[in-house]
Design a protein around this motif. Sequence first.
Motif, PDB file in Angstrom:
ATOM      1  N   PHE A  80       3.408 -95.576  25.313  1.00 34.69           N
ATOM      2  CA  PHE A  80       2.043 -95.499  24.768  1.00 34.69           C
ATOM      3  C   PHE A  80       1.303 -96.827  24.825  1.00 34.69           C
ATOM      4  CE2 PHE A  80       2.335 -97.866  20.802  1.00 34.69           C
ATOM      5  CZ  PHE A  80       3.703 -97.923  20.574  1.00 34.69           C
ATOM      6  N   ALA A 136       4.411-110.987  22.079  1.00 27.35           N
ATOM      7  CA  ALA A 136       5.836-110.888  21.744  1.00 27.35           C
ATOM      8  C   ALA A 136       6.181-109.423  21.887  1.00 27.35           C
ATOM      9  CB  ALA A 136       6.074-111.344  20.318  1.00 27.35           C
ATOM     10  N   SER A 137       7.451-109.122  22.197  1.00 26.38           N
ATOM     11  CA  SER A 137       7.720-107.713  22.439  1.00 26.38           C
ATOM     12  C   SER A 137       9.188-107.337  22.316  1.00 26.38           C
ATOM     13  CB  SER A 137       7.231-107.346  23.846  1.00 26.38           C
ATOM     14  OG  SER A 137       7.461-105.987  24.122  1.00 26.38           O
ATOM     15  N   THR A 138       9.401-106.083  21.886  1.00 28.84           N
ATOM     16  CA  THR A 138      10.739-105.506  21.972  1.00 28.84           C
ATOM     17  C   THR A 138      10.903-104.826  23.340  1.00 28.84           C
ATOM     18  OG1 THR A 138       9.925-103.511  20.874  1.00 28.84           O
ATOM     19  CG2 THR A 138      10.991-105.167  19.468  1.00 28.84           C
ATOM     20  N   THR A 171       5.716-103.398  25.166  1.00 27.72           N
ATOM     21  CA  THR A 171       4.444-104.130  25.223  1.00 27.72           C
ATOM     22  C   THR A 171       4.495-105.127  26.371  1.00 27.72           C
ATOM     23  OG1 THR A 171       4.227-103.926  22.835  1.00 27.72           O
ATOM     24  CG2 THR A 171       2.823-105.534  23.885  1.00 27.72           C
ATOM     25  N   PHE A 199      12.844-110.265  17.223  1.00 33.39           N
ATOM     26  CA  PHE A 199      11.428-109.996  17.511  1.00 33.39           C
ATOM     27  C   PHE A 199      10.509-110.737  16.542  1.00 33.39           C
ATOM     28  CE2 PHE A 199       7.566-107.722  16.346  1.00 33.39           C
ATOM     29  CZ  PHE A 199       6.915-107.662  17.574  1.00 33.39           C
ATOM     30  N   PRO A 259       6.970 -92.604  15.240  1.00 28.34           N
ATOM     31  CA  PRO A 259       7.933 -93.690  15.011  1.00 28.34           C
ATOM     32  C   PRO A 259       7.184 -94.961  14.610  1.00 28.34           C
ATOM     33  CG  PRO A 259       8.220 -92.698  17.199  1.00 28.34           C
ATOM     34  CD  PRO A 259       6.942 -92.191  16.664  1.00 28.34           C
ATOM     35  N   ALA A 260       7.815 -95.804  13.801  1.00 29.60           N
ATOM     36  CA  ALA A 260       7.091 -96.972  13.289  1.00 29.60           C
ATOM     37  C   ALA A 260       7.926 -98.239  13.387  1.00 29.60           C
ATOM     38  CB  ALA A 260       6.674 -96.729  11.852  1.00 29.60           C
ATOM     39  N   LEU A 304       3.968-101.234  13.550  1.00 35.56           N
ATOM     40  CA  LEU A 304       2.978-100.437  12.816  1.00 35.56           C
ATOM     41  C   LEU A 304       1.580-100.403  13.441  1.00 35.56           C
ATOM     42  CD1 LEU A 304       4.107-101.390   9.193  1.00 35.56           C
ATOM     43  CD2 LEU A 304       4.646 -99.316  10.469  1.00 35.56           C
ATOM     44  N   GLY A 305       1.485-100.719  14.731  1.00 37.70           N
ATOM     45  CA  GLY A 305       0.202-100.604  15.423  1.00 37.70           C
ATOM     46  C   GLY A 305      -0.248 -99.150  15.511  1.00 37.70           C
ATOM     47  N   ASN A 306       0.663 -98.277  15.910  1.00 44.77           N
ATOM     48  CA  ASN A 306       0.281 -96.865  16.038  1.00 44.77           C
ATOM     49  C   ASN A 306      -0.114 -96.249  14.700  1.00 44.77           C
ATOM     50  OD1 ASN A 306       0.172 -96.050  18.659  1.00 44.77           O
ATOM     51  ND2 ASN A 306       2.270 -95.286  18.763  1.00 44.77           N
ATOM     52  N   ALA A 358      13.380-100.750  20.320  1.00 44.96           N
ATOM     53  CA  ALA A 358      11.910-100.841  20.334  1.00 44.96           C
ATOM     54  C   ALA A 358      11.352-101.055  18.928  1.00 44.96           C
ATOM     55  CB  ALA A 358      11.312 -99.578  20.944  1.00 44.96           C
ATOM     56  N   THR A 362       7.167 -91.718  22.052  1.00 49.26           N
ATOM     57  CA  THR A 362       6.469 -92.958  22.402  1.00 49.26           C
ATOM     58  C   THR A 362       6.886 -93.583  23.738  1.00 49.26           C
ATOM     59  OG1 THR A 362       8.088 -93.961  20.925  1.00 49.26           O
ATOM     60  CG2 THR A 362       5.846 -93.673  20.071  1.00 49.26           C
ATOM     61  N   GLY A 363       8.129 -93.290  24.187  1.00 46.86           N
ATOM     62  CA  GLY A 363       8.592 -93.963  25.405  1.00 46.86           C
ATOM     63  C   GLY A 363       9.469 -93.082  26.288  1.00 46.86           C
TER      64      GLY A 363
HETATM   65  N1  F0G Z   1       8.278 -96.522  20.069  1.00 49.55           N
HETATM   66  C1  F0G Z   1       8.387 -97.338  21.123  1.00 49.55           C
HETATM   67  C2  F0G Z   1       8.986 -96.787  22.378  1.00 49.55           C
HETATM   68  C3  F0G Z   1       7.937 -98.675  21.038  1.00 49.55           C
HETATM   69  O1  F0G Z   1       8.061 -99.473  22.091  1.00 49.55           O
HETATM   70  C4  F0G Z   1       7.407 -99.146  19.822  1.00 49.55           C
HETATM   71  C5  F0G Z   1       6.972-100.519  19.669  1.00 49.55           C
HETATM   72  C6  F0G Z   1       7.300 -98.239  18.753  1.00 49.55           C
HETATM   73  C7  F0G Z   1       7.748 -96.944  18.906  1.00 49.55           C
HETATM   74  C8  F0G Z   1       6.721 -98.641  17.460  1.00 49.55           C
HETATM   75  O2  F0G Z   1       5.324 -98.674  17.512  1.00 49.55           O
HETATM   76  O3  F0G Z   1       4.942-100.995  16.787  1.00 49.55           O
HETATM   77  O4  F0G Z   1       3.086 -99.341  16.903  1.00 49.55           O
HETATM   78  O5  F0G Z   1       4.846 -99.165  15.150  1.00 49.55           O
HETATM   79  N2  F0G Z   1       7.195-101.422  20.507  1.00 49.55           N
HETATM   80  C9  F0G Z   1       6.630-102.785  20.433  1.00 49.55           C
HETATM   81  C10 F0G Z   1       6.917-103.537  21.707  1.00 49.55           C
HETATM   82  C11 F0G Z   1       6.929-103.505  19.183  1.00 49.55           C
HETATM   83  O6  F0G Z   1       6.970-104.762  21.678  1.00 49.55           O
HETATM   84  O7  F0G Z   1       7.051-102.909  22.740  1.00 49.55           O
HETATM   85  P1  F0G Z   1       4.499 -99.595  16.530  1.00 49.55           P
END
Ligand code: F0G
Length: 424
Positions: A115, A138-140, A143, A189, A241-242, A245-247, A304, A380-381
């Motif tokens: 996303f 920065a990223s897991t 991003t 992270f 998923p959180a 917490l951007g989403n 993530a 989300t992924g």
């Molecule tokens: N699901 C996936 C696959 C993600 O990559 C992330 C966040 C989240 C859920 C959580 O979303 O941060 O908006 O609450 N990934 C970030 C990254 C932190 O660096 O790729 P979120």
Amino acid sequence: MEIKLKCIECDKSTEDGVTCRCKCGGLLDVVLDLDSLRGKVSKELFNSRLGSRKFPYMSGVWRFRELINPLLSEREIVSRPEGNTNLYRHERVGQYVGIKNISLKHEGENPTGSFKDRGMTSGISEAKRLRMNVVACASTGNTAASLAAYASLAGMKSVVFIPEGMIAFGKLSQAMAYGAKVLQIKGNFDDAMSLVQESSHELKMYLLNSINPWRIEGQKSIIFELIQQFDWEPPDWVVVPAGNLGNTSAFGKAFYELAELELIDKVPRIASIQATGADPFYRTWKGNLPGLKAVKNPETIATAIKIGNPVSWKKALRTIKLTNGLVEEVTDQEIMDAKAIVDGSGIGCEPASAASVAGAKKLRDAGVIDKNESVACIITGNILKDPDATINYHLSKLKEISPRFANKPTVIEPTIEAVRKEIS
Ligand code: F0G
């Protein structure tokens, strides 16, 4: 039309469009002029752009252009295009969760497999408008992959700060391949996040984490598109998923704006789902605490969302309050079993994504969600992001997880007898 960047703490507007925080330290919101948008945007306008091949409306983000960034010219928009992700229904998922009317919106179908592309098209386009040359995050993992791709597309340099040894290989390979400068931080992270904030300020790099309010604007389109797919009749629940917490933050803002513009007449409840070992938002919400209860050494297989100090928690809390929502947590066991169900239904996702389905099941089992309610889970992924987690689950190689739905491959002799034995 006027757009303001306003602090969520002191309510002051900021003139400086480059920094992501107010002088007082608060997070910034993009405040759209909803009065002037009223009458200009409609379900019919957005529906008329469905299936368009015209730039930028073929994008599932820019189809809602007026609600994302009405100031951008077409030359400034950097789009792959993203969005237009599918909604899936599958009996097996419904049976597992215990809810018949459950749909999965697959954000893993975006160009770089998550996303993040929705926030990134918006963030990079704004970076282009601001004439920035270097962007950072920065990223897991996801991003970073998305930033690297969109920066290269726009001819900018990108620098990604990732926790060393803690991100899935699919994502690391993308960041390297798309041409980012990859900085592997000896830390987690949260360490990378604080370092990128300090460095971007000092070294004049444009910060593109979801602390950047334009990222949030792009991610609102997950909800706009979802509601359009529901024919503008929202479901009872949206489960997400959180991590950082951007989403969660974006979803509340999206629903607020849709309701204000009278494009919907009901706001769904948002359930924000964390992993048990990385659950600062859950602890804060559950304990009704005045400040964030950060987690020092977050731990979860869902790398993530392995985050202990999420930057956007105040905006996310606003979403939970606005939507009469809630925060829940799920164990790695629950995440991986839910993933196996989503995967085994032919849909597929990475571990963090399955937190939404595991969360919906937990809330259904507890009677919080009624079996007759309608639920949309955000996936989300993409499944290909983290093949190690998938393979190790099916081979029973994950510590402290007993795979309920393992599908182990068998090695056989190259003879028809051996095949017959296996399939009979
Ligand atoms: N699901 C996936 C696959 C993600 O990559 C992330 C966040 C989240 C859920 C959580 O979303 O941060 O908006 O609450 N990934 C970030 C990254 C932190 O660096 O790729 P979120």
